[in-house]
Motif scaffolding. Sequence first.
Motif, PDB file in Angstrom:
ATOM      1  N   PHE A  58       1.932   0.260   8.223  1.00  0.00           N
ATOM      2  CA  PHE A  58       1.549  -1.141   8.292  1.00  0.00           C
ATOM      3  C   PHE A  58       1.919  -1.832   6.982  1.00  0.00           C
ATOM      4  O   PHE A  58       2.097  -3.042   6.946  1.00  0.00           O
ATOM      5  N   GLN A  59       2.014  -1.024   5.916  1.00  0.00           N
ATOM      6  CA  GLN A  59       2.470  -1.529   4.616  1.00  0.00           C
ATOM      7  C   GLN A  59       1.775  -2.827   4.233  1.00  0.00           C
ATOM      8  O   GLN A  59       2.430  -3.853   3.932  1.00  0.00           O
ATOM      9  N   LYS A  99      -8.485   3.095   2.683  1.00  0.00           N
ATOM     10  CA  LYS A  99      -7.482   3.822   1.898  1.00  0.00           C
ATOM     11  C   LYS A  99      -6.741   2.867   0.959  1.00  0.00           C
ATOM     12  O   LYS A  99      -6.455   3.210  -0.180  1.00  0.00           O
ATOM     13  N   GLY A 100      -6.439   1.696   1.460  1.00  0.00           N
ATOM     14  CA  GLY A 100      -5.770   0.697   0.625  1.00  0.00           C
ATOM     15  C   GLY A 100      -6.663   0.218  -0.516  1.00  0.00           C
ATOM     16  O   GLY A 100      -6.230   0.137  -1.671  1.00  0.00           O
ATOM     17  N   LEU A 119      -7.241  -4.997   4.387  1.00  0.00           N
ATOM     18  CA  LEU A 119      -6.858  -3.650   3.979  1.00  0.00           C
ATOM     19  C   LEU A 119      -7.846  -2.682   4.620  1.00  0.00           C
ATOM     20  O   LEU A 119      -8.962  -3.073   4.965  1.00  0.00           O
ATOM     21  N   CYS A 120      -7.464  -1.424   4.737  1.00  0.00           N
ATOM     22  CA  CYS A 120      -8.455  -0.425   5.147  1.00  0.00           C
ATOM     23  C   CYS A 120      -8.957   0.280   3.892  1.00  0.00           C
ATOM     24  O   CYS A 120      -8.475   0.045   2.783  1.00  0.00           O
ATOM     25  N   TYR A 166       0.360   3.985   1.562  1.00  0.00           N
ATOM     26  CA  TYR A 166       0.176   4.887   2.711  1.00  0.00           C
ATOM     27  C   TYR A 166       0.955   4.472   3.964  1.00  0.00           C
ATOM     28  O   TYR A 166       2.159   4.591   3.971  1.00  0.00           O
ATOM     29  N   CYS A 167       0.265   3.967   4.973  1.00  0.00           N
ATOM     30  CA  CYS A 167       0.879   3.955   6.307  1.00  0.00           C
ATOM     31  C   CYS A 167       1.920   2.854   6.533  1.00  0.00           C
ATOM     32  O   CYS A 167       2.152   2.000   5.684  1.00  0.00           O
ATOM     33  N   CYS A 205       0.830  -1.207   0.000  1.00  0.00           N
ATOM     34  CA  CYS A 205       0.000   0.000   0.000  1.00  0.00           C
ATOM     35  C   CYS A 205       0.869   1.265   0.000  1.00  0.00           C
ATOM     36  O   CYS A 205       1.937   1.290   0.613  1.00  0.00           O
ATOM     37  N   MET A 242      -4.532   2.542  11.529  1.00  0.00           N
ATOM     38  CA  MET A 242      -3.894   1.316  11.053  1.00  0.00           C
ATOM     39  C   MET A 242      -4.885   0.165  11.211  1.00  0.00           C
ATOM     40  O   MET A 242      -4.588  -0.848  11.860  1.00  0.00           O
ATOM     41  N   PRO A 243      -6.083   0.300  10.640  1.00  0.00           N
ATOM     42  CA  PRO A 243      -7.168  -0.625  10.979  1.00  0.00           C
ATOM     43  C   PRO A 243      -6.816  -2.115  10.935  1.00  0.00           C
ATOM     44  O   PRO A 243      -7.183  -2.854  11.857  1.00  0.00           O
ATOM     45  N   PRO A 244      -6.070  -2.602   9.918  1.00  0.00           N
ATOM     46  CA  PRO A 244      -5.824  -4.049   9.895  1.00  0.00           C
ATOM     47  C   PRO A 244      -5.002  -4.569  11.073  1.00  0.00           C
ATOM     48  O   PRO A 244      -5.008  -5.764  11.334  1.00  0.00           O
TER      49      PRO A 244
END
Length: 722
Positions: A25-26, A57-58, A54-55, A22-23, A20, A189-191
Amino acid sequence: MTRELKLTAVPSPEGTATHCPYCAFQCGMALSWDDAGDCHIVGNPAFPVNRGALCVKGWTAAATLRHPERLTTPLVRDHSGKLRAASWDAALDRMVRAFRSVQQQYGNDAVGVFGGGSLTNEKSYLLGKFARVALRTANIDYNGRFCMSSAAAAGIRSFGIDRGLPFPVDDIAGAEAILLVGDNPAETMPPIMQYFDAQRASGGRLVVADPRLTPTAQRADLHLRLMPGTDAALVNGLLHILIRDGMVDTDYLAQRTEGFERVKASVTTYWPERVERITGVPEAELTRTAHLLGTAESVMILTGRGAEQQSQGVNNVSACINLALALGLVGRANSGYGCLTGQGNGQGGREHGQKADQLPGYRRIDDPAARRHVAGVWGVDEALIPGPGRSAYELLDSLGQDDGVRALLVMGSNVAVSAPHLNNVAERLGSLDFLAVADFFLSETAALADVVLPSAQWAEEEGTMTNLEGRVIRRRKACGPPDGVRDDISVICELARRLGAGSHFEYGNVEEVFDELRRASAGGPADYSGITYARIEDNDGVFWPCPDDGHPGTPRLFADGFPTASGRARMFPVRHEEPAETPDDEFPLYLTTGRNLSQYQSGSQTRRIAELAEISPAPLAELHPSTARRYGLSDGAAVRLITRRGQADFRLKVTRGIREDTVFVPFHWAGKQAANRLTNPALDPTSRMPEFKVCAVRIEGLETLDAIDQQTGTHSTTTTER
Ligand SMILES: Nc1nc2c(c(=O)[nH]1)N[C@H]1C(S)=C(S)[C@@H](COP(=O)(O)OP(=O)(O)OC[C@H]3O[C@@H](n4cnc5c(=O)[nH]c(N)nc54)[C@H](O)[C@@H]3O)O[C@H]1N2
Ligand SMILES: Nc1nc2c(c(=O)[nH]1)N[C@H]1C(S)=C(S)[C@@H](COP(=O)(O)OP(=O)(O)OC[C@H]3O[C@@H](n4cnc5c(=O)[nH]c(N)nc54)[C@H](O)[C@@H]3O)O[C@H]1N2
Ligand code: SF4
Ligand SMILES: [Mo]
């Protein structure tokens, strides 16, 4: 301006596995294209960190690739002050001329570089080398200073090393008790919540310290609704109770730490009644938390930006580290202290030399041995490597000033939205002789530039990222960039060539940059020398330190010792100090800032994605109902927030989920809705982290909503005047 961008997919039947944009957590994801040329993203169940989750955003990240607002040509500001399309040659020429002329007039340090934690390891490394070798300037820093620097500084001084999580995220699921201090991973970092959920499902307890009842705090067994800026008092108070009640691990303290006696003396004055007065957290909750931590077999203490982005950020983290050491947690199974790193490459981005005081491998730039080693790898005279430069906010605050930076290259940050005290930063940016920005969109910062370079982005390039666990992973190329776009690596190398340093920047491909980074990091705290692209491929990533080809990498640190002079962890006494600004008659409330689930950072990427903008179209200022009543304000009202530095306008969200003395706003929007017009640039003395999380604010109702500028983030590329 609507147009179709053509993408050339790298063919692969199951899609290309990458990560991903973004964050930290990748999340692992697979990208594939259908016959109509549309890109589809699914979570990669084989990647052991997100395990397919994924969240939002992903899920929606494909929209960044062929977005109609993608920059596909360099832009150069013309005589009338407008940004116009230009050739790469013209744009790079203009940059090199500007850098040369500023350096001739004001010296090498008058050209600055501002990087970011979203850049790959290869880019971060090369940007640092570019600053030191091609520009010969001391002034390079990056947005991680606004993000990870307090946790990093505290980690280094206690443990001798800074790796956000010294254990894999998997370990979270096995912890009997977890204390989260100023973290809201359910939105940021939802996941990762699958591990917290598993932890609680097997009987574990979760305590969250946050002035707001966040989605994370809602899942907790106990929510400590502390007053902003009182983290050190809270944590010292917990340690006080644990010592009083004989619950500290005296064997561990004796064998593995130093400095406990001074810490013990320093927390004697943090008796529960006093801590309740300072923090607003009831004594009974303090005692319950302390006993929960003191009796559990395995305990994790994790900090986020809530505790770290303060002028006392390093002290706050040190207080948490003291607590973790006193309980004998660090190095024990499913236990320890960690911080949840934020940006995609927030971890690797702080290791390879884009920090003002640092050389690759997490070496100090003022360490003679480090300079010698890196000069050897770079093939330059050690004496030519500049010394430490200015930290991020200090660099921005120096722009255009007599002894400051007069020409700036920004790569991977949108400081015109994300830096504190924006009115000042905007004025400073405006006073530059020259500004160049490399980005894939015309960010608010790029819109101010003299030269804008269109960059390739995540799925269009190869490279490595280091996730929040210290796991080095591959960012794989899944498609080619749009025509006219170049990748940052080749742009940095081309600029170096034009500046006369080309011989130090000759690479056949990105992997060769990584191989040089490995050599430069060898023997340093963040040693990547045994990590290769092939090994990353075969092992779902490799954890640093990994000092040689046969070394398996290091998922867990500190089991046997600490990389300090004595091999023991160092404890530092911490005193609660007030934030730089506290409420008074004129500014009677606390303001704190942070994040929403569906927007990312300065919003330059996510405000442009329709699905995300729909979920979160504009920032809401959160206020408690009784405070709202006091001011005669109701849910949805238009309000103006005013601090000593500026004002910004928002709609109100009245919610019981916040302290009565506190207002919260997210910082993902620009213009009149930029939270950072309000924030205080008071810096932590050690980490130079600005106090994004605490200042004093006044709230006023607005007659109409007209003042609210929705800021969709779109700009016309030809009309933006500087
Ligand atoms: N959706 C989304 N996810 C992201 C990002 C994003 O922009 N959007 N950004 C990424 C990045 S770079 C980062 S750094 C991380 C940040 O991740 P987090 O640290 O989880 O995010 P924040 O919202 O900045 O701050 C966390 C919490 O701190 C609380 N807080 C405010 N003041 C205080 C205080 O004085 N003490 C304590 N204890 N808590 C306080 C806030 O109420 C907030 O809930 O998120 C990453 N993930
Ligand atoms: N009030 C307040 N302010 C904050 C915070 C807060 O909690 N409150 N948090 C702070 C934190 S933790 C952070 S990390 C910062 C983040 O703030 P910023 O540094 O502004 O972060 P981004 O929005 O991620 O900006 C990255 C920019 O670079 C571009 N970009 C991304 N990747 C690349 C790349 O590989 N190459 C190039 N050339 N460009 C790229 C993106 O399009 C975007 O425009 O904000 C800080 N500001
Ligand atoms: S949690 Fe972070 S890495 Fe995973 S999909 Fe969301 S933004 Fe991307
Ligand atoms: Mo961050």
